[in-house]
Design an enzyme around this catalytic site. Structure first.
Site, PDB file in Angstrom:
ATOM      1  N   GLU A 169      27.906  87.890 145.913  1.00 17.43           N
ATOM      2  CA  GLU A 169      27.695  86.620 145.221  1.00 17.43           C
ATOM      3  C   GLU A 169      27.011  85.598 146.125  1.00 17.43           C
ATOM      4  OE1 GLU A 169      27.782  86.095 142.206  1.00 17.43           O
ATOM      5  OE2 GLU A 169      28.808  87.897 141.545  1.00 17.43           O
TER       6      GLU A 169
ATOM      7  N   LEU B 188      16.318  86.645 154.312  1.00 17.03           N
ATOM      8  CA  LEU B 188      16.948  86.310 153.026  1.00 17.03           C
ATOM      9  C   LEU B 188      16.827  84.822 152.705  1.00 17.03           C
ATOM     10  CD1 LEU B 188      20.392  87.969 152.220  1.00 17.03           C
ATOM     11  CD2 LEU B 188      18.307  87.962 150.868  1.00 17.03           C
TER      12      LEU B 188
ATOM     13  N   TYR C 245      17.952  80.578 153.232  1.00 16.62           N
ATOM     14  CA  TYR C 245      19.172  79.769 153.138  1.00 16.62           C
ATOM     15  C   TYR C 245      20.230  80.280 154.106  1.00 16.62           C
ATOM     16  CZ  TYR C 245      17.406  77.415 148.944  1.00 16.62           C
ATOM     17  OH  TYR C 245      16.681  76.666 148.062  1.00 16.62           O
TER      18      TYR C 245
ATOM     19  N   TYR D  34      30.316  77.953 140.810  1.00 16.00           N
ATOM     20  CA  TYR D  34      29.856  79.254 140.318  1.00 16.00           C
ATOM     21  C   TYR D  34      30.519  80.409 141.060  1.00 16.00           C
ATOM     22  CZ  TYR D  34      27.554  83.612 140.077  1.00 16.00           C
ATOM     23  OH  TYR D  34      27.378  84.939 139.964  1.00 16.00           O
TER      24      TYR D  34
ATOM     25  N   ASP E 115      25.876  80.148 136.174  1.00 18.31           N
ATOM     26  CA  ASP E 115      24.698  80.078 137.034  1.00 18.31           C
ATOM     27  C   ASP E 115      23.476  79.785 136.161  1.00 18.31           C
ATOM     28  OD1 ASP E 115      24.367  82.401 135.655  1.00 18.31           O
ATOM     29  OD2 ASP E 115      23.585  83.525 137.347  1.00 18.31           O
TER      30      ASP E 115
ATOM     31  N   CYS F 169      17.340  87.853 127.986  1.00 14.71           N
ATOM     32  CA  CYS F 169      17.102  86.428 127.722  1.00 14.71           C
ATOM     33  C   CYS F 169      16.428  85.816 128.943  1.00 14.71           C
ATOM     34  CB  CYS F 169      18.423  85.740 127.409  1.00 14.71           C
ATOM     35  SG  CYS F 169      18.248  84.130 126.605  1.00 14.71           S
TER      36      CYS F 169
ATOM     37  N   CYS G 221      17.915  91.848 121.724  1.00 13.65           N
ATOM     38  CA  CYS G 221      19.095  91.068 122.116  1.00 13.65           C
ATOM     39  C   CYS G 221      20.281  91.361 121.192  1.00 13.65           C
ATOM     40  CB  CYS G 221      18.774  89.583 122.062  1.00 13.65           C
ATOM     41  SG  CYS G 221      20.176  88.533 122.506  1.00 13.65           S
TER      42      CYS G 221
END
Length: 379
Positions: free
Chosen positions: A43, A86, A88, A126, A144, A198, A208
DNA sequence: AAACCGGGGGC
DNA sequence: GCCCCAGGTTT
């Protein structure tokens, strides 16, 4: 007594989405078990990062740091190296901080209450919901970007999703939708639908599972949703970069330095560089003169006690962060000849280091410098 | 609320 | 070139 229309729309959504997810879910590395640590790592990596990008990093990371204990005890530089590319990077440092906290305060067990999980460094609304629902199947929402897009379309919500109040609205709605006993699968289904069906552009409404009751689709609004205020463009910065080749005892080495512990690219390694004089207001795109570039670079390095010899232009490089755009000119340089002779190079501040190319295996560099170094070593 | 914090993929 | 991605922290 009739069931009201919104209630019907909600229960339809919950049931159909859950069934769809259980048939269509992708086989992802972090779905192979319910190890809370694995879920947690995935996550954090998935924040603002696509699944396909994360997968190889996740494998390497779990192999290198298989348990919370392994990660807690690892040197930070190894963690940053595993995160290299990656982006951040505070995610990596916060994750290690949080894992150490799990060891000190929770006996090495990832906590399972909302208050405790949310209090962990790097875990926001989140991620807390994702860990609690996916690892522990607790009925907490995990909202999110995917979820906001799906919900804004299905329920035709036209609030700006960049606003905090909108996220709170979405969290309430998402929580109401969770089917009894199926929080983990439902939350992942919501995100899976956003990722596979979506999608932001050209959603695949015809495949969908909930199109029949999608208010956004019925209104022909699916492409216009979600409403999102445009971000400010990154501010440009003109920078001059030095690739300094050593001589004497430093022959075959290049000079690198470690960035400060705080701020942009914290604690990563880089080629020495500095901001170049601003271009004139009337000629913002004018190329930077080589003489001006050398002067700026020499001044910056002199402040760290290093003299700069002649410089030859190597390449141009650009790198865009979320809020800054670096426009870089790279020069290959030699150190200024030492007054004591080449065998006695001047002393350097401790955040500088002469390294060989192999030494880069131990140090984490931002991608922009990896690209520059690759270009140099391949030419 | 806005700024800060990376990098890449899709179109 | 633009969007935006399984966001969080700081100001």
């Amino acid at each position: 007594m009739t069931i009201d229309r919104l209630t019907e729309q909600k229960s339809y959504f919950s049931a159909e989405l859950l069934a769809w997810y259980r048939r269509h879910k992708r086989d992802l590395p972090w779905r192979r078990n319910r190890n809370p640590y694995h879920i947690w790592v995935s996550e954090i990596m998935l924040q603002q990062t696509r699944v396909d990008t994360v997968i190889p990093y996740f494998h390497r990371f779990i192999e290198k740091f298989p348990t919370t204990e392994a990660l807690a005890e690892a040197p930070e530089e190894e963690v940053l190296k595993a995160w290299e590319g990656l982006g951040y990077y505070s995610r990596a440092r916060n994750l290690q901080t949080a894992v150490r906290e799990v060891h000190e305060r929770y006996g090495g067990v990832v906590p399972s209450t909302k208050e405790e999980v949310f209090s962990l460094r790097g875990v926001g609304p989140y991620t807390a919901g994702a860990i609690l629902s996916i690892a522990y199947n607790q009925p907490e929402p995990a909202v999110d970007g995917n979820v906001m897009r799906v919900l804004s379309r299905y329920f035709l919500i036209e609030e700006d999703i960049m606003k905090g109040s909108t996220r709170v609205t979405m969290e309430k709605l998402a929580q109401e939708l969770i089917p009894e006993g199926a929080a983990g699968d439902f939350n992942q289904g919501l995100m899976e639908l956003g990722a596979l069906v979506c999608t932001p552009k050209s959603p695949n409404c015809l495949t969908c599972p909930v199109m029949a009751h999608c208010a956004g689709r019925a209104a022909g609004m699916e492409e216009a949703l979600p409403v999102k205020k445009k971000a400010k463009p990154p501010r440009p910065e003109r920078r001059v970069v030095s690739l300094i080749l050593g001589d004497g005892p430093n022959a075959g080495r290049i000079l690198v330095r470690q960035r400060p512990a705080e701020g942009l690219l914290a604690r990563l390694w880089e080629l020495p560089h500095t901001e170049a004089p601003k271009a004139g207001e009337n000629a913002p795109e004018a190329p930077l003169a080589a003489a001006a570039a050398h002067e700026a670079l020499a001044a910056a390095l002199a402040a760290d006690g290093l003299g700069l010899g002649p410089a030859a232009w190597l390449m141009h490089a650009e790198h865009t962060f979320s809020h800054i755009r670096w426009d870089m000119e790279v020069y290959v340089c030699r150190p200024e000849p030492s007054p004591l002779g080449a065998d006695v190079p001047p002393l350097l501040p401790s955040h500088y280091r002469w390294i060989r190319r192999e030494d880069m295996d131990q140090l984490a560099f931002p991608n922009v410098f990896l690209r520059i170094l690759d270009t140099y070593f391949e030419s």
